[in-house]
Design a protein around this motif. Sequence first.
Motif, short mmCIF file in Angstrom:
data_model
loop_
_atom_site.label_atom_id
_atom_site.label_comp_id
_atom_site.label_asym_id
_atom_site.label_seq_id
_atom_site.Cartn_x
_atom_site.Cartn_y
_atom_site.Cartn_z
N ILE A 48 30.32 -2.13 -28.00
CA ILE A 48 30.62 -2.96 -27.19
C ILE A 48 32.14 -3.49 -27.38
CG2 ILE A 48 30.57 -5.58 -26.05
CD1 ILE A 48 27.47 -4.33 -26.69
N HIS A 49 33.05 -2.89 -26.89
CA HIS A 49 34.73 -3.01 -27.19
C HIS A 49 35.20 -1.83 -26.56
CE1 HIS A 49 35.36 0.17 -29.77
NE2 HIS A 49 33.99 -0.32 -30.27
N SER A 50 36.66 -2.60 -26.20
CA SER A 50 37.32 -1.92 -25.44
C SER A 50 37.96 -0.01 -25.71
CB SER A 50 38.58 -3.40 -24.72
OG SER A 50 39.19 -3.02 -25.33
N LYS A 51 38.15 0.15 -26.98
CA LYS A 51 38.35 0.86 -27.90
C LYS A 51 37.39 2.08 -27.85
CE LYS A 51 41.51 -2.37 -30.83
NZ LYS A 51 41.93 -2.10 -31.95
N LYS A 52 37.99 2.90 -28.47
CA LYS A 52 37.21 4.37 -28.13
C LYS A 52 37.05 4.17 -29.32
CE LYS A 52 38.22 9.16 -30.16
NZ LYS A 52 37.43 8.92 -31.44
N ASP A 53 35.57 4.42 -29.56
CA ASP A 53 34.57 4.34 -30.62
C ASP A 53 35.18 6.08 -31.62
OD1 ASP A 53 33.16 2.13 -29.89
OD2 ASP A 53 32.65 3.84 -28.36
N SER A 54 34.61 5.30 -33.11
CA SER A 54 34.40 6.60 -34.18
C SER A 54 33.23 6.81 -34.63
CB SER A 54 35.94 6.46 -34.67
OG SER A 54 36.87 6.86 -34.88
N PHE A 55 32.04 7.16 -34.42
CA PHE A 55 30.27 6.55 -34.79
C PHE A 55 30.32 7.27 -36.44
CE2 PHE A 55 30.63 7.17 -30.48
CZ PHE A 55 30.06 5.73 -30.05
N VAL A 56 30.09 6.16 -36.91
CA VAL A 56 30.00 6.69 -38.60
C VAL A 56 28.84 6.24 -38.46
CG1 VAL A 56 30.49 6.30 -41.02
CG2 VAL A 56 32.86 6.58 -38.90
N PHE A 57 28.20 6.94 -38.96
CA PHE A 57 26.48 6.26 -39.56
C PHE A 57 25.90 6.59 -41.01
CE2 PHE A 57 26.31 8.91 -35.35
CZ PHE A 57 25.30 8.16 -35.13
N LYS A 58 26.24 4.97 -41.57
CA LYS A 58 25.76 4.28 -42.24
C LYS A 58 24.34 4.36 -42.80
CE LYS A 58 30.48 3.26 -43.28
NZ LYS A 58 31.14 1.96 -43.08
N PRO A 59 23.76 3.50 -43.84
CA PRO A 59 21.97 3.37 -44.56
C PRO A 59 21.85 1.66 -43.38
CG PRO A 59 23.39 5.13 -46.31
CD PRO A 59 24.39 4.70 -45.13
N ALA A 60 20.79 2.14 -43.31
CA ALA A 60 20.86 0.23 -43.16
C ALA A 60 19.64 0.03 -43.30
CB ALA A 60 21.10 0.24 -41.68
N LYS A 61 18.67 -1.36 -44.09
CA LYS A 61 17.64 -0.83 -44.38
C LYS A 61 17.20 -2.47 -43.05
CE LYS A 61 16.55 -3.73 -47.97
NZ LYS A 61 16.54 -4.78 -49.37
N ILE A 62 15.63 -2.32 -43.40
CA ILE A 62 15.25 -2.62 -42.04
C ILE A 62 13.58 -3.76 -42.51
CG2 ILE A 62 13.93 -2.92 -39.86
CD1 ILE A 62 15.61 -0.80 -38.89
N SER A 63 13.76 -4.94 -42.46
CA SER A 63 12.46 -5.79 -43.49
C SER A 63 12.42 -6.80 -41.83
CB SER A 63 12.71 -6.29 -44.31
OG SER A 63 13.87 -7.03 -44.54
N PHE A 64 10.74 -7.14 -41.95
CA PHE A 64 10.57 -8.22 -41.55
C PHE A 64 9.10 -8.98 -42.18
CE2 PHE A 64 7.54 -4.53 -40.47
CZ PHE A 64 5.89 -5.82 -41.07
N LYS A 65 8.97 -10.18 -42.19
CA LYS A 65 8.77 -11.71 -42.49
C LYS A 65 8.40 -11.87 -41.06
CE LYS A 65 11.39 -12.35 -46.71
NZ LYS A 65 11.78 -13.49 -47.23
N SER A 66 6.54 -12.40 -41.02
CA SER A 66 6.19 -12.74 -40.33
C SER A 66 5.15 -14.85 -40.44
CB SER A 66 4.65 -11.94 -39.87
OG SER A 66 5.05 -10.76 -39.18
N THR A 67 5.44 -15.59 -39.63
CA THR A 67 4.30 -16.58 -39.57
C THR A 67 3.09 -16.59 -38.17
OG1 THR A 67 5.94 -17.87 -38.54
CG2 THR A 67 6.56 -17.64 -40.76
N GLU A 68 2.81 -17.51 -37.98
CA GLU A 68 2.15 -17.98 -37.62
C GLU A 68 1.98 -17.30 -35.50
OE1 GLU A 68 -1.44 -20.87 -35.53
OE2 GLU A 68 -0.58 -21.17 -37.56
N ARG A 69 3.88 -17.75 -36.20
CA ARG A 69 4.52 -17.81 -34.27
C ARG A 69 5.57 -16.91 -34.08
NH1 ARG A 69 5.53 -23.00 -31.23
NH2 ARG A 69 5.60 -21.85 -29.76
#
Length: 284
Positions: A195-216
């Motif tokens: 989401i920007h007006s330039k050409k993209d240079s796609f580089v895939f890098k490691p990302a970590k996903i985690s989650f915490k839950s409450t009642e709502r």
Amino acid sequence: MLRSLLLGVFVLANSASAQFSPALLQNNSYWGDGKAEFDIYDAQLSRDGAPRPCEVLHILVRESFDPKQLVKSSNPNQPDAIQVLKLNQILHVPMGLSVHQQMHSNFWRVDSAQLLKFSFTSSDSIGNTYKEARRYGDQFAYEYHTYLDGMAGGKEMVPLPANGYFYDELPWLVRTIDFQKPPAPFEVQLAGTTIHSKKDSFVFKPAKISFKSTEREIDVAVEHAGGTDHFILDRDFPNLLRQWNAADGSRLKMKRSLKVAYWNYNKPGDREKALADPMLRRPD
């Protein structure tokens, strides 16, 4: 011993890659009603190092795709049509005297939950940009047209690594996590935003996903090369995205969610009419 260790690694790798579930995507009772999920956010988007107050729309709707053109089919009964879920992210960002008007669209196959295509348009009061990528096996055919010297237009293939995703998929992907599983962190390969007006240079890098839950609510944290994004979801189905606090300082907070055939509300005053209709509004 070695065999057991390798088996454990295999199970761990597959459990991580399977952490995203197609259940919400394939829920016909939610998406098969002919209506869209129309989510309106108060936002502060970080542009040029400063927060820009604006409104952002996220529109999710199921559609039929023509398999040859990869566009919406004009024939609702086309036998070979591909069912997709579309997410439009619509941004109207004031920039002093000018304005950024942008829309990013993702299309995921309902049968496999794979991203089939994305496209992006941008007008920033200086010039127009159009970008699109279409999936072919384990790579995307990426095409771009910008108004900037040195990147006026071109095509290239973008290999998709195992467990690879694009940043602009996250507002949907985080809702598809299998929250019935233990909240153990898992890794993906993540490319940056387009989401920007330039050409993209796609580089895939490691990302970590985690989650915490409450009642709502559920707080999904995505740690990536640029920092950590937090996505605040409803604990209950359909796990609406209530708030998004991005690593770059951008903030989205939901102010209204509708389930509506929004294309029928195109007359003067129809926005106010839809927002005032309690039958269209999802609970806060």
